[in-house]
Scaffold this active site. Structure first.
Site, PDB file in Angstrom:
ATOM      1  N   LYS A 133      33.854  18.785  -7.173  1.00 24.50           N
ATOM      2  CA  LYS A 133      34.806  18.948  -7.712  1.00 24.50           C
ATOM      3  C   LYS A 133      35.874  19.922  -7.210  1.00 24.50           C
ATOM      4  CE  LYS A 133      33.988  18.872 -12.467  1.00 24.50           C
ATOM      5  NZ  LYS A 133      33.119  19.467 -13.311  1.00 24.50           N
TER       6      LYS A 133
ATOM      7  N   ARG B  65      34.910  25.344 -14.899  1.00 21.82           N
ATOM      8  CA  ARG B  65      33.942  24.283 -14.921  1.00 21.82           C
ATOM      9  C   ARG B  65      32.993  24.217 -13.832  1.00 21.82           C
ATOM     10  NH1 ARG B  65      38.421  19.291 -14.569  1.00 21.82           N
ATOM     11  NH2 ARG B  65      37.144  18.087 -16.243  1.00 21.82           N
TER      12      ARG B  65
ATOM     13  N   GLY C 239      22.716  17.533 -15.573  1.00 29.29           N
ATOM     14  CA  GLY C 239      21.700  18.683 -16.512  1.00 29.29           C
ATOM     15  C   GLY C 239      22.545  19.837 -16.449  1.00 29.29           C
TER      16      GLY C 239
ATOM     17  N   MET D 171      25.531  22.774 -17.279  1.00 30.00           N
ATOM     18  CA  MET D 171      26.953  22.888 -18.191  1.00 30.00           C
ATOM     19  C   MET D 171      28.105  22.622 -17.402  1.00 30.00           C
ATOM     20  SD  MET D 171      29.342  25.533 -17.672  1.00 30.00           S
ATOM     21  CE  MET D 171      30.620  26.719 -18.358  1.00 30.00           C
TER      22      MET D 171
ATOM     23  N   ARG E 296      36.811  11.448  -8.098  1.00 33.55           N
ATOM     24  CA  ARG E 296      35.526  11.267  -7.409  1.00 33.55           C
ATOM     25  C   ARG E 296      35.520   9.736  -7.261  1.00 33.55           C
ATOM     26  NH1 ARG E 296      31.785  13.132 -12.290  1.00 33.55           N
ATOM     27  NH2 ARG E 296      32.667  11.710 -13.797  1.00 33.55           N
TER      28      ARG E 296
ATOM     29  N   HIS F  49      -2.042  -9.572  -5.065  1.00 33.81           N
ATOM     30  CA  HIS F  49      -2.064 -11.199  -4.916  1.00 33.81           C
ATOM     31  C   HIS F  49      -0.708 -11.689  -6.080  1.00 33.81           C
ATOM     32  CE1 HIS F  49      -2.613 -15.448  -5.199  1.00 33.81           C
ATOM     33  NE2 HIS F  49      -2.693 -15.600  -4.076  1.00 33.81           N
TER      34      HIS F  49
ATOM     35  N   SER G  21       3.641  -8.164  15.856  1.00 35.08           N
ATOM     36  CA  SER G  21       4.199  -8.030  14.516  1.00 35.08           C
ATOM     37  C   SER G  21       3.088  -6.997  13.688  1.00 35.08           C
ATOM     38  CB  SER G  21       3.923  -9.205  14.071  1.00 35.08           C
ATOM     39  OG  SER G  21       4.738  -9.435  12.533  1.00 35.08           O
TER      40      SER G  21
ATOM     41  N   CYS H  54       6.096  -7.698   9.549  1.00 38.79           N
ATOM     42  CA  CYS H  54       6.072  -8.866   8.569  1.00 38.79           C
ATOM     43  C   CYS H  54       5.426  -8.325   7.247  1.00 38.79           C
ATOM     44  CB  CYS H  54       5.435 -10.090   9.116  1.00 38.79           C
ATOM     45  SG  CYS H  54       3.876  -9.870   9.639  1.00 38.79           S
TER      46      CYS H  54
ATOM     47  N   TYR I 115      12.711  -7.338  15.246  1.00 37.63           N
ATOM     48  CA  TYR I 115      13.139  -8.065  13.898  1.00 37.63           C
ATOM     49  C   TYR I 115      12.357  -7.617  12.957  1.00 37.63           C
ATOM     50  CZ  TYR I 115       8.834 -10.667  14.490  1.00 37.63           C
ATOM     51  OH  TYR I 115       7.624 -11.041  14.704  1.00 37.63           O
TER      52      TYR I 115
END
Lengths: 880, 880
Positions: free
Chosen positions: A28, A98, A107, A109, A342, A458, A767, A834, A854
């Site tokens: 802020k 603030r 959470g 003030m 913001r 599975h 792989s 993979c 990859y």
């Protein structure tokens, strides 16, 4: 080292801070400074930086005198700018106080407005503005906020009294109360304060100020804030800043007001000004919902000058920040003031739209736009979602194994699923756990619900691959297959009853909850095209069938990284042959079964290679233990025995001999390839013939043969020697002696990683099979770990699920070792992945550092991986 | 680089070489040079070094001219020394030609004697010695040897002809043939040669010599030699030397002879001269067994002067080499000549006796003696062995899972084993595979035979620990428990039939084969005492019960490295409580069962700590998955259901819920400790109370608490925090606030090794569980791997069994990483090993380099490990 500066002033065109000082000034504070520097109408103020918060805590929650002195000087400075004095009955200066940490923290003030108000300054403000009603309204607001925020007095005491006063006065809204009535409210509020705190409401503005600053600092250490930081992994030593800002008044009459706005529509991303406001009100009125705010366009009619200012600010801020902004503003007698800006939170669809429009409008480069979209969230666009307006009764909660929302009728066996599906019914297959034998029924179902098994069981893996919804490991469920019923908590459900699954949350709901279908829009397609231009690692899909491959291509897969040949073995017309191959008494019987399987496999491969023409297709030879293909011991074997020309008892014995204690660590993968070489030989022959045929038809087949479960260089060498000659034999029969099919291996047991230098001598590519590698590195069976992993998560013993996110310090170390050792042997070794984690953006960032070639994930995660690889590449270039 | 010297001469007190030049001169050549230098009577000669063999092969099997020239010069030199000339009919010089590699290689060409003999030199030698018979005898020997060794003519052709001649002459032995008869033999031998090779027997001695040398060199490349090298891992580039030595003649008449002797008895190690000889014979007669040699003591009477010389040589050589020698000698007319000496092969018992006597006699230091005994062989002394004279009919062969020889009656269930044993019968338990439930029956049996499972299957591990014989994975066996019978090959055996198992070879024999009992002699005790003085790593035993612990102590164990608490759970009076604990519906039920188990566990620990007073006892908390303790699904549950006050169906459901796909990777070890903390709390309470009681009785209990299966530092921290407070609570109740019980962990999954630095923060010690670590590193289940590991061994894919020997390049890398990382965190971290491999000498050498604190193996391997640790320490000191 504490910086000497303890107070950062901001005023128009002259602020001590700026947007880059978020760590010190909080989000802020940094943005207030930034807007001031831009010459935007921000009320002057100052920020006490975050490090003072820690200093405060270390000093036993005490504000030290030198800080108080600097703050007092800053307050004086504000007085000079505003031509007012803090605590003066003539020209009183009021401020807002603030909190503001580096990251947004609900959470903590939040806000106290109108600080500096007391009986005298209230009277003075009334005189000065010639508006006693306004002064009293401001005072009563201050008393309530100070009491609730600083002293923890119950807000309802004030709200109830206000309601009582309104009823008494016969008015509906706060702003309708007149001065006399408000004087009563103020007096009563002071009484409440005195009663609840046993002291008079503080009249000294400095005392008010020190209490408010202390309260902000203390709120950082509150239980609620600590819990929030723990969950969101925010370090305790960040601290919060305090922003003290000259008050501007939205409650000064009909030409004043307050509101919030978004520079674009945060739901759709459309380029339209979006927000709401209240006339004659202060900020908390909008949030509290006491009065119904009006939509922003009305402001253009009500206060056109202020609206015009706001429109100008909107464009200025968007362009300056390069992002959609969420703005708080106040209008005091037709003048606009900005209290906060913001980056706006938005839906995934909006994020995509915004990213592409910003590039079109020249606000962002493509690279910047790619980094603005959360890759994880893309998944939401690819699966149906629950209609948010629909009523839902949640019966149980399991693991969110495969996303999507789906409703269907409950069935308890794969066979029933197929029967019901052919009748045109939507079914949900409910099982203790699924097995490869259930594939047919799974295909016929809309979603799966299992009692056991984790995120990579599975059912979960198949679901994600098929793009179906799955809730797994729903441990509160009790199934009785015999009775065709189940208990979900205290609720009994029978076959045919409707349930709805929400696979992103793991919720199981009663009945048919309405869903919405999603579609792949133009924005995402644009973004994915940019991703492919940007990424270092390619994205392939794990796909076993031509239909999976088509889906994968439509999502932009650049090849297949894993085709599991065994999935082709479960087809109705093939399973008997597979069983004959496994249970063969001699080589002749086995060869005959293999000879008949070959054309089936060849046909599958041919279609797959055609679909992926021009893209690499990595085909893994048979992997799972053979007994997975065998009938369950309880099953009726008479038919099979007859087919094989043997007795049921003999068959049962042979099946029993193949049973294993720990099939995951048993006779499977390349081990099977070595003990029964005819199987892999048949598969390689089928792949080579399919390649030849595909080429004859003008295709560009690029098969890569992958050998699973290698742990020893000698395993790979033995098999490669043998299989490569099958390959060459087939090719030379066609006169294609110059063709080469690459051979590679999975790296999926720790020993393969530890000896990757030796293995690389015999491999054209690696792989990573991170599912199995995670299992063996941890010693966790993915089928059996749900029971304790849930406790691990609860106790914060293992905060991530290593089957969905790469465990960087354990499994990740093996991946690093593999790439290092493998490329020591072969500098240009192609290395992919993979496993399940290949579709996870955080894991992709880890893999980017290893410079993999990859990643290969389930078709439905391909878009996520495309974006994530592009983002990872951009971040890596930034860091190096 | 070839050394310039191509021929190394040796003659009395003057040799070019010595014993240290074994690599260059081969074993035989180096020792001939050494003995010459010692002034011992070695006939003069020379050695062509091993590098010439490689040069020969590289030159296309051709002897180059410069080598021939140097050899010719050396032959001339021998002529000068002997006052004789090669090929001269007057004073002919004859030589022997023998191969001789670095290592003894039965796969190679060995010896040609009497080279240089032809028709003329034969006649000349007859004249010179006035002994034509001798000359002809020498000639016929040469023809046969040359023909068979150089030209590969079938030896039987010569042997048959000789027998024919003896029959014709009416004599029994070769030495009884007279000159005329021998002349016929010579002529016929030459005819045989001509017929078989199509050329005349070569008359030019130089031609003979070049052929003989070439034959030796070629024999290095023969298929037989290559195969031998492959098996014994001898590099191809070692090559063989050629030794050419002046002939001395054992066949010169009744005062000549030849023999072999050992400086001590190689069977018992007794200090007595041991050997045999033949009068009027040459070396090959002893080996061929044509005549029966006489025992050495007779020589003292027959040729006392020669015997006296031999006695002197015996002591000189033993002392010089520091080892028992195996000597070849020839006596020519009462003069002794030495043809070869080498370290003698011996039995294990002899090796021990020799090692200790040599130290007593001052020949060796203790350190030297320790290195002379093969640790692996010690096992043979600890188990009964088959009587070598007994007849045996082998029916099948399995894996040699636990050594020893044992006969017993076949039973097919653990229950039957117990019943038969109480009747006083010796039984062999035959099972598909054993499980923890069979423990009672296993205890009652003499040995185990299983159809499945490998070297580290349940049966194998339990057998080695109990010191029982086991043959595992006997895959040709087919069991029918129902019919109480089995097929072993084509042989059917019924319950009660006798079989004999030989656990060192894996043989299963029909009937009761006689065995011999072994006992631990004084020599081994001496050696073990020296070992303990020398070793760096201590040796502990894996022992679960006080009786195991006693055995371990008697074998010299210096503590217990692994006490598996779960083995205490299978006792008849405890199992129902354990089952109640597992199947408890709520915490009350569970707590009640645990409360009743506590005193049992405490009692066990108390006895164990007392037995091992003064030595550390590492107690591992419960490890296996809970369902191992549950009844088999087929079992009758009515009794148990009644006991628990529930229905059979309910019980079956609860048991089913605990079943796992891959129990090895499932809910066990510390995972169980975390999900059901009450179990470990009970165990720690029991350990602490036992410690307190043991100390009260004056003992010195040194418990160490070990947490199994840790893969995350957070698991260990969570458990340690909780359990240490239980420990402290118990101790403080006794006012023992200053006492500390160390907590440590197994390192048995790869992730623990990879993150050992993090884990070490919470551990006082590590213990490698290399059984599980090998399973997870390879991805091999030890229960299921036998089926493919046998093929792997056959195909040389995995030459070692990684469950018995540490896989240095895979698992070993993780061990190295663990010690490095662990000690980076804690420099003095105690690290041990308690897997199967801890008792293997080769693995111990590997572990020595890691500087482990101790190894812990089954009680019966403790002596082996004691010696092996001492040897490893000595070798390491030598190398560093």
């Amino acid at each position: 080292m504490t910086p000497t500066k303890r107070v950062y002033l901001f005023q128009k065109n002259a602020a001590d801070g700026n947007a880059s000082m978020r760590d010190l000034l909080g989000g802020k504070g940094a943005n207030l400074a930034e807007m001031s520097n831009l010459g935007l109408p921000v009320p002057p103020g100052f920020t006490i930086p975050t490090n003072e918060c820690l200093h405060f805590a270390r000093s036993g929650d005490a504000l030290d005198e030198s800080l108080k002195k600097e703050v007092s000087q800053a307050i004086d400075k504000l007085g000079q700018i505003m031509d007012a004095t803090f605590g003066s009955p003539e020209k009183p200066l009021l401020v807002s106080v603030r909190s503001g940490a580096r990251a947004s923290m609900p959470g903590m003030m939040d806000t106290i407005l109108n600080l500096g108000m007391n009986d005298e300054t209230c009277a003075g403000l009334g005189r000065l503005t010639d508006n006693l009603r306004f002064a009293l309204d401001t005072y009563r607001r201050f008393i309530e906020m100070f009491a609730t925020v600083v002293d923890g007095v119950d807000r309802h005491l004030f709200e109830d009294l206000l309601t009582e006063q309104k009823t008494k006065a016969g008015v509906k809204e706060d702003s309708d109360l007149n001065a006399d009535q408000l004087q009563n409210v103020v007096t009563s509020f002071q009484e409440i304060y005195e009663k609840e705190t046993s002291r008079k409401f503080p009249q000294d503005p400095k005392e008010q100020l020190w209490s408010a600053i202390s309260a902000v600092f203390q709120s950082w250490g509150s239980a609620r804030a600590k819990k929030y930081r723990e969950i969101h992994k925010i370090p305790d030593d960040w601290g919060t800043a305090v922003n003290i800002c000259t008050m501007v008044y939205g409650n000064m009459g009909p030409t004043s007001g307050t509101g919030v706005c978004f520079t674009r529509n945060p739901s759709t991303g459309e380029n339209s000004f979006y927000g709401e406001y209240l006339i004659n009100a202060q900020g908390e009125d909008v949030v509290a919902g006491v009065r119904t705010p009006r939509p922003l366009p009305s402001l253009q009619e009500e206060l056109p000058a202020a609206y015009a200012q706001l429109e100008e600010v909107r464009h200025k801020l968007e362009r300056h920040y390069g992002d959609v902004q969420d703005i708080e503003f106040t209008i005091q007698e037709e003048s606009l003031y900005l209290l906060q800006t913001r980056n706006a939170k938005r839906t995934t669809a909006a994020a995509l739209k915004i990213a592409t429009s910003f590039v079109e409008e020249g606000i962002l480069t493509r690279e910047e736009a790619l980094l603005r979209v959360n890759a994880d969230e893309l998944e939401r666009l690819l699966h149906p979602t629950l209609d948010p307006r629909a009523h839902r009764q949640v019966l149980a909660r399991g693991l969110p194994a495969s996303p999507g929302a789906v409703a269907g009728k409950v069935v308890f066996t794969a066979a029933e699923a197929e029967i019901w599906a052919t009748r045109g019914e939507d079914v949900i297959l409910v099982r203790e756990e699924t097995s490869p034998e259930d594939i047919g029924g799974m295909h016929a179902s809309k979603g799966f619900l299992t009692a056991r098994g984790g995120m990579t069981s599975h059912a979960a893996v198949v679901a994600r691959q098929m793009g179906k919804t799955c809730v797994a490991g729903c441990s509160s469920m009790r199934i009785s297959v015999a009775k065709k019923s189940m208990m979900l908590g205290s609720h009994e459900l029978k076959e045919g009853d409707w349930i709805t699954l929400e696979g992103s949350t793991g919720e199981v709901m009663l009945g048919k909850v309405a869903t919405q279908q999603a579609s792949l829009g133009e924005d995402i397609k644009t973004l994915l095209a940019w991703s492919q231009e940007t990424q270092d690692m390619r994205v392939r899909a794990n796909a076993d069938t031509p239909s999976d491959a088509k889906t994968a291509r439509s999502f932009g897969a650049q090849g297949i990284g894993l085709c599991r040949t065994e999935h082709m073995f479960f087809d109705e017309d093939r399973l008997p042959l597979v069983r004959q191959m496994i249970l063969a008494k001699n080589n002749d019987e086995r060869t005959s079964a293999l000879d008949r399987l070959l054309p089936h496999q060849q046909g599958d491969f041919e279609q797959l290679l055609e679909t992926m023409s021009g893209y690499p297709v990595t085909i893994r030879l048979l992997d799972p233990p053979l007994h997975e293909f065998l009938p369950h011991p309880q099953e009726d074997l008479s038919h099979l025995a007859e087919l094989f020309g043997t007795s049921e008892g003999d068959l049962r014995d042979r099946i029993g001999q193949l049973a294993e204690q720990n099939p995951m660590l048993g006779h499977r993968g390349c081990r099977l390839g070595i003990t029964q070489p005819a199987i892999y030989e048949m598969q390689v022959r089928a792949i080579t013939r399919a390649t030849v045929n595909c080429r004859k038809k003008g295709g560009q087949p690029l098969p890569e043969i992958m050998i699973p479960l290698v742990g020893l260089a000698s395993e790979l060498k033995w098999l490669r020697d043998r299989l490569e000659s099958v390959c060459k034999e087939e090719l030379s029969q066609e006169g294609l002696n110059d063709q080469v099919v690459p051979f590679g291996t999975m790296i999926e047991v720790p020993r393969a990683a530890l000896t990757a230098d030796e293995i690389a001598n015999h491999a054209d590519f690696f792989s990573f099979g991170t599912n199995d590698l995670t299992q063996t590195t941890f010693g966790f069976s993915r089928d059996d770990s749900a029971s304790f992993l849930r406790v691990y998560e609860k106790e914060a013993i293992l905060p991530i699920d290593p089957f969905s996110k790469i465990d960087a310090s354990g499994v990740g170390k093996l991946l690093k070792m593999t790439t290092k050792l493998g490329r020591e042997t072969k500098g240009d070794l192609k290395i992919g992945i993979c496993g399940e984690q290949a579709g996870d953006p955080e894991s992709i960032r880890f893999l980017q550092e290893l410079q993999l070639s990859y990643v290969s994930c389930s078709p439905f995660r391909v878009p996520i991986a495309q974006l994530a690889t592009a983002q990872a590449a951009l971040l890596s270039r930034k860091n190096h």
